[in-house]
Scaffold this active site. Structure first.
Site, PDB file in Angstrom:
ATOM      1  N   ALA A 170      -0.943  -9.129  -0.518  1.00 28.41           N
ATOM      2  CA  ALA A 170      -0.799  -7.736  -0.109  1.00 28.41           C
ATOM      3  C   ALA A 170      -1.649  -7.479   1.135  1.00 28.41           C
ATOM      4  CB  ALA A 170      -1.231  -6.817  -1.246  1.00 28.41           C
ATOM      5  N   SER A 230      -1.614  -8.739   4.016  1.00 26.46           N
ATOM      6  CA  SER A 230      -2.066  -9.974   4.667  1.00 26.46           C
ATOM      7  C   SER A 230      -1.600 -10.097   6.113  1.00 26.46           C
ATOM      8  CB  SER A 230      -1.555 -11.190   3.891  1.00 26.46           C
ATOM      9  OG  SER A 230      -0.136 -11.227   3.923  1.00 26.46           O
ATOM     10  N   GLY A 286      12.719  -1.767  -0.212  1.00 29.44           N
ATOM     11  CA  GLY A 286      11.813  -0.849  -0.907  1.00 29.44           C
ATOM     12  C   GLY A 286      12.422   0.522  -1.127  1.00 29.44           C
ATOM     13  N   HIS A 295       5.457   0.756   8.604  1.00 26.29           N
ATOM     14  CA  HIS A 295       6.390  -0.309   8.989  1.00 26.29           C
ATOM     15  C   HIS A 295       7.388   0.200  10.029  1.00 26.29           C
ATOM     16  CE1 HIS A 295       5.873  -3.753   6.044  1.00 26.29           C
ATOM     17  NE2 HIS A 295       4.921  -2.909   5.715  1.00 26.29           N
ATOM     18  N   ARG A 354       6.263   0.476  13.716  1.00 24.02           N
ATOM     19  CA  ARG A 354       6.152  -0.769  14.488  1.00 24.02           C
ATOM     20  C   ARG A 354       7.472  -1.187  15.115  1.00 24.02           C
ATOM     21  NH1 ARG A 354       3.016  -3.323   9.946  1.00 24.02           N
ATOM     22  NH2 ARG A 354       4.960  -4.351   9.423  1.00 24.02           N
ATOM     23  N   GLU A 374      19.033   0.028   4.548  1.00 27.04           N
ATOM     24  CA  GLU A 374      18.274   0.163   3.310  1.00 27.04           C
ATOM     25  C   GLU A 374      19.160  -0.232   2.136  1.00 27.04           C
ATOM     26  OE1 GLU A 374      16.547   4.063   3.105  1.00 27.04           O
ATOM     27  OE2 GLU A 374      15.442   3.776   4.976  1.00 27.04           O
TER      28      GLU A 374
END
Length: 173
Positions: free
Chosen positions: A12, A14, A37, A51, A54, A63
């Site tokens: 998580a 990372s 998600g 997210h 970015r 999705e």
């Protein structure tokens, strides 16, 4: 040029998703972002927003929390896909009490049939303590099995630790 399949693993927070995004963008390609998600609470919505912030206009977001075969097989060969992430996909499968063996095989078949290069991100959940409840133990076990299957399927497997990629299988081109 991207490998046919890339598996990006990490703990998580990372840096695995950011590394995967940069890995694809370094090839100067438009990309499909296949988001698994579900933003059902404020914390998850915040993480999704981070997210999204970015990603620029090169990204097309789809999705799909459960059925990845349709989006994967519909891709153009020159448009790579980033699937983020296998851990949320697995969690979604478990929440609807899906047959995990069947769901996993369907995912693997979709990756094999995908006409575009794919990169899939997943969490390493086996480095911590043994969870104290049955559902968490079942999830950890299922995630480990899914990660093994995805790593086998991939040409390149990368473990990201503290934002630093460690090559587990294959080589960066």
């Amino acid at each position: 040029m991207l490998p046919t399949g890339t598996f990006v693993l990490g703990g998580a927070a990372s840096g695995k998703s950011e590394w995967a995004e940069n890995f694809i963008l370094s090839r100067n390609l438009a990309v499909t972002y296949l988001a698994t998600g579900r933003a059902e609470d404020d914390e998850t919505r915040f993480r999704v927003d981070v997210h999204k912030a970015r990603r620029d206009a090169r990204w097309v977001t789809v999705e799909e929390p459960l059925e990845l075969a349709g989006p994967l097989t519909a891709l153009a060969p020159d448009t790579p896909v980033l699937i983020d992430c296998a851990t949320m996909w697995l969690s979604n499968q478990m929440m609807i009490e899906a047959d995990l063996a069947v769901a996993t095989e369907n995912l693997l078949e979709a990756l094999r049939a995908c006409p575009a290069p794919w990169v899939i991100v997943s969490n390493e959940v086996g480095h911590g303590i043994v969870p104290d409840n049955k559902l968490a133990r079942q999830f950890r076990e299922a995630q480990g099995r899914l990660n093994i299957a995805l790593a086998r399927e991939a040409d390149l497997a990368v473990m990201v630790v503290a934002g630093i990629p460690q090559i587990l299988k294959g080589a960066l081109a």
